[in-house]
Design a protein around this motif. Sequence first.
Motif, PDB file in Angstrom:
ATOM      1  N   SER A 158       0.823  -1.250  -0.031  1.00  0.00           N
ATOM      2  CA  SER A 158      -0.008   0.148  -0.005  1.00  0.00           C
ATOM      3  C   SER A 158       0.895   1.433   0.063  1.00  0.00           C
ATOM      4  CB  SER A 158      -0.822   0.005   1.277  1.00  0.00           C
ATOM      5  OG  SER A 158      -0.019  -0.358   2.360  1.00  0.00           O
ATOM      6  N   SER A 159       2.137   1.225  -0.044  1.00  0.00           N
ATOM      7  CA  SER A 159       3.005   2.318  -0.014  1.00  0.00           C
ATOM      8  C   SER A 159       3.847   2.149  -1.136  1.00  0.00           C
ATOM      9  CB  SER A 159       3.845   2.449   1.181  1.00  0.00           C
ATOM     10  OG  SER A 159       4.813   3.434   1.053  1.00  0.00           O
ATOM     11  N   GLY A 160       3.543   2.752  -2.320  1.00  0.00           N
ATOM     12  CA  GLY A 160       4.595   2.763  -3.472  1.00  0.00           C
ATOM     13  C   GLY A 160       5.976   3.023  -3.326  1.00  0.00           C
ATOM     14  N   GLY A 161       6.020   4.090  -2.588  1.00  0.00           N
ATOM     15  CA  GLY A 161       7.190   4.784  -2.432  1.00  0.00           C
ATOM     16  C   GLY A 161       8.269   3.760  -1.599  1.00  0.00           C
ATOM     17  N   ALA A 162       7.597   2.800  -0.593  1.00  0.00           N
ATOM     18  CA  ALA A 162       8.258   1.960   0.070  1.00  0.00           C
ATOM     19  C   ALA A 162       9.134   0.793  -0.688  1.00  0.00           C
ATOM     20  CB  ALA A 162       7.560   1.141   1.074  1.00  0.00           C
ATOM     21  N   LEU A 163       8.548   0.678  -2.112  1.00  0.00           N
ATOM     22  CA  LEU A 163       9.126  -0.420  -2.969  1.00  0.00           C
ATOM     23  C   LEU A 163      10.548  -0.092  -3.453  1.00  0.00           C
ATOM     24  CD1 LEU A 163       5.955  -1.911  -4.472  1.00  0.00           C
ATOM     25  CD2 LEU A 163       7.203  -2.432  -2.511  1.00  0.00           C
ATOM     26  N   ARG A 164      10.947   1.349  -3.495  1.00  0.00           N
ATOM     27  CA  ARG A 164      12.217   1.764  -3.802  1.00  0.00           C
ATOM     28  C   ARG A 164      13.347   1.685  -2.892  1.00  0.00           C
ATOM     29  NH1 ARG A 164       8.665   5.580  -6.071  1.00  0.00           N
ATOM     30  NH2 ARG A 164       9.018   6.817  -4.490  1.00  0.00           N
ATOM     31  N   GLY A 165      14.580   1.732  -3.272  1.00  0.00           N
ATOM     32  CA  GLY A 165      15.782   1.309  -2.277  1.00  0.00           C
ATOM     33  C   GLY A 165      15.771   2.726  -1.236  1.00  0.00           C
ATOM     34  N   PRO A 166      16.777   2.841  -0.524  1.00  0.00           N
ATOM     35  CA  PRO A 166      17.138   3.794   0.126  1.00  0.00           C
ATOM     36  C   PRO A 166      17.012   5.227  -0.353  1.00  0.00           C
ATOM     37  CG  PRO A 166      18.727   1.991   0.699  1.00  0.00           C
ATOM     38  CD  PRO A 166      17.968   1.761  -0.491  1.00  0.00           C
ATOM     39  N   ALA A 167      16.597   6.104   0.283  1.00  0.00           N
ATOM     40  CA  ALA A 167      16.440   7.472  -0.473  1.00  0.00           C
ATOM     41  C   ALA A 167      16.180   8.675   0.797  1.00  0.00           C
ATOM     42  CB  ALA A 167      15.009   7.373  -1.270  1.00  0.00           C
ATOM     43  N   THR A 168      16.591   9.654   0.172  1.00  0.00           N
ATOM     44  CA  THR A 168      16.229  10.964   0.782  1.00  0.00           C
ATOM     45  C   THR A 168      15.157  11.705   0.028  1.00  0.00           C
ATOM     46  OG1 THR A 168      18.024  12.257  -0.389  1.00  0.00           O
ATOM     47  CG2 THR A 168      18.521  11.201   1.849  1.00  0.00           C
ATOM     48  N   THR A 169      14.323  12.889   0.759  1.00  0.00           N
ATOM     49  CA  THR A 169      13.339  13.628   0.217  1.00  0.00           C
ATOM     50  C   THR A 169      13.665  15.071   0.674  1.00  0.00           C
ATOM     51  OG1 THR A 169      11.262  13.614  -0.573  1.00  0.00           O
ATOM     52  CG2 THR A 169      11.571  13.004   1.745  1.00  0.00           C
ATOM     53  N   ILE A 170      12.889  15.885  -0.054  1.00  0.00           N
ATOM     54  CA  ILE A 170      13.086  17.171   0.322  1.00  0.00           C
ATOM     55  C   ILE A 170      11.598  17.690   0.915  1.00  0.00           C
ATOM     56  CG2 ILE A 170      13.493  19.749  -0.251  1.00  0.00           C
ATOM     57  CD1 ILE A 170      15.853  18.051  -0.646  1.00  0.00           C
TER      58      ILE A 170
END
Length: 721
Positions: A101-113
């Motif tokens: 249910s969290s599409g962003g969670a499927l990507r690897g480690p990341a930072t955001t602004i």
Amino acid sequence: MNRARLLIFNAALGPLDYRVPDGMQVEPGSVVVAPLGPRQIVGIVWEEDRLPTQSVPDAKLRPLLAVLPVPPLKAELRRLLEWTADYYCASLASVARMVLSSGGALRGPATTIEYRLSGGMPERLTPQRLAAIDALDGEQATIRELSGMAGVSEGVLRGLVNQGVLEPVEVDCDRPYPPVDPAFAEPELSPDQRDVADRFVGAVKQCQFAPFLLDGVTGSGKTETYFEAIAQNLRHGHQTLVLLPEIALTEAFLRRFEDRFGAPPIVWHSSLKSTERRRAWRAIAAGTAQVVVGARSALFLPYAKLGLVVVDEAHEVSFKQDDGVRYNARDVAVMRARFENIPVILASATPALESLQMAQTGIYEKLVLPARFGGAELPSIDTINLIEEKPDRGRWLSPRLVEALKDRLEKGEQSLLFLNRRGYAPLTLCRHCGFRFQCPNCSAWLVEHRLSRRLACHHCGHETVPPDACPECGEPDCLVACGPGVERIAHEVEEILPEARLAIVTSDTLNSPEKAAQFIAQAEAGEIDVIVGTQLVTKGFHFPELTLVGVVDADLGLEGGDLRAAERTYQQVAQVAGRAGRGAKPGEVFIQTRHPEASVIAALAAGDRDAFYEAETEARRHAGAPPFGRWAAIIVSSEDEAEAREAANRIGATRPNFDDVMILGPAPAPLSMLRGRYRYRLLLNARRSAEVQQVIRDWLGALSFPQGVRVAVDIDPYSFV
């Protein structure tokens, strides 16, 4: 593996086979990216023998593109998804979608602004900029999320960024959560609490499936007992899931949790920002999330090492989802614990009849807390017969209840008035021509909300501004509010007690955890004299100075043909009565009713829960209703009324004939139009031994319907509208 079968999130296509490229490692549960035509889709690798499909030669298989950097879904979770899809007659794809249910969670480690206020002011202060600055004090989020919080366009906020009023902050999406400490503030438990807590701790140590029904009166300290189970689970290094029925209850629970364990748990609900959902999801999947507190959707998250499940207020109807996958989180929680082979605790002061029956047959172990903690007494309960003790003309509170409110105000104590109806009035009509304001999308009246000056549909969300004249006859100043909602009761209290400080508590006013926290702080600080609220105030709140509860209309929940109406009314009124007298001062409850002789009202007044449950149990047994029989509903809908009626009639005409299944309908649904769709319903009443799901699958599977027709199945329905 050189080929993989994928569960994809398009139920119409079914499972698809792909080739695994050399060097790529996949296993059942792996989350992968695969080609589908010109697109790329996400899928879950599944065991081939559990997802049958037509075999495709190896030479025709397209290769998988990538394995996403998340742990594979465990076999226990995959079995739960299969069970949920099978039991609730839903597609496996729609159930599995809730896990990812969290599409962003499927990507690897990341930072955001993210952005926050810098403390500066813009060169030109427009009303929109001023509103944004006021609304965003103390907030930090993405531009899109800040736009929603402030109620202004993203363009307004980007202008504030350009002028330095909003400053960027780089955030690690997966920063760790503060750890909780099982020994931070160990409580002093009563002997009854200690016995229950020790049983929970023993079950956690055994690491086996053990379902418990924790049946404790309001104020008995149920939370403290299962906190000890959580503490033991933390010592084992395992994860805990606590399900709560309402987001508004979360803030009070979080504070109690932090007081006990030294840090807050991880929260999961629909109001989370996308970055918060990603962070929580990845911590849960990695096993670093120690305790998760969430709404029903938290049940399907991919816990790495789940060791305990708790369902608080387990009787609550809001655990049943009424659209999409129509599951009951209480029951699925028990099944998740069974697949994970761990204990599960269902806690309630007014357990569901189904749960009590499971305890009576020995499937659940029932543990009882019969008395309030710390010597507090249960409140006295009295009924007010509204036929004999009529309120003054144009009012809804009886003279005896009004006198009690005045008495509490003079003593500096708090009162609570309960009416399970939002807004000011449920119906607005023209006294000149009789015109009634109805929703254009639903067969329901528009509810007047005087505080926000709107007429609103509580089913589809349609809103309009109340006109100055009747839209039918044009007569000015002729619109009349009929019946009371909580705003009207609050207005009456303002007239009776002009010096009283009021709070209206509904899902409209407490629509975020922050607003709930503000309300709790004000109530505990003694800044509120009278609380007027809906079912939101019936559970979870502990205000020691609250000594009076008035139930404005106890008969309201008995109307409308709900097959669980008596049980639901008992639960709501008993729960709201339990808010009174939780401290050193005694509590008093008045129940206003026109039917004091009704079994549910008489049981509440006598404080005889067992008598009510026995009578309700016998009535259910006689009717073959749950827990002694099975219910299932088939809901047919279309934007075209004739199309919906024809499809429903086709289903009815092809009904199967079984001795242990009775099929009623089709008939227009009580709410015959909802969100622009006409609706028909069929109800199945079956014996426990009947395979209702298979009957429905065989029956509906043989039929086809026009594209505009939707046919939904609701197993164990709670809503009959």
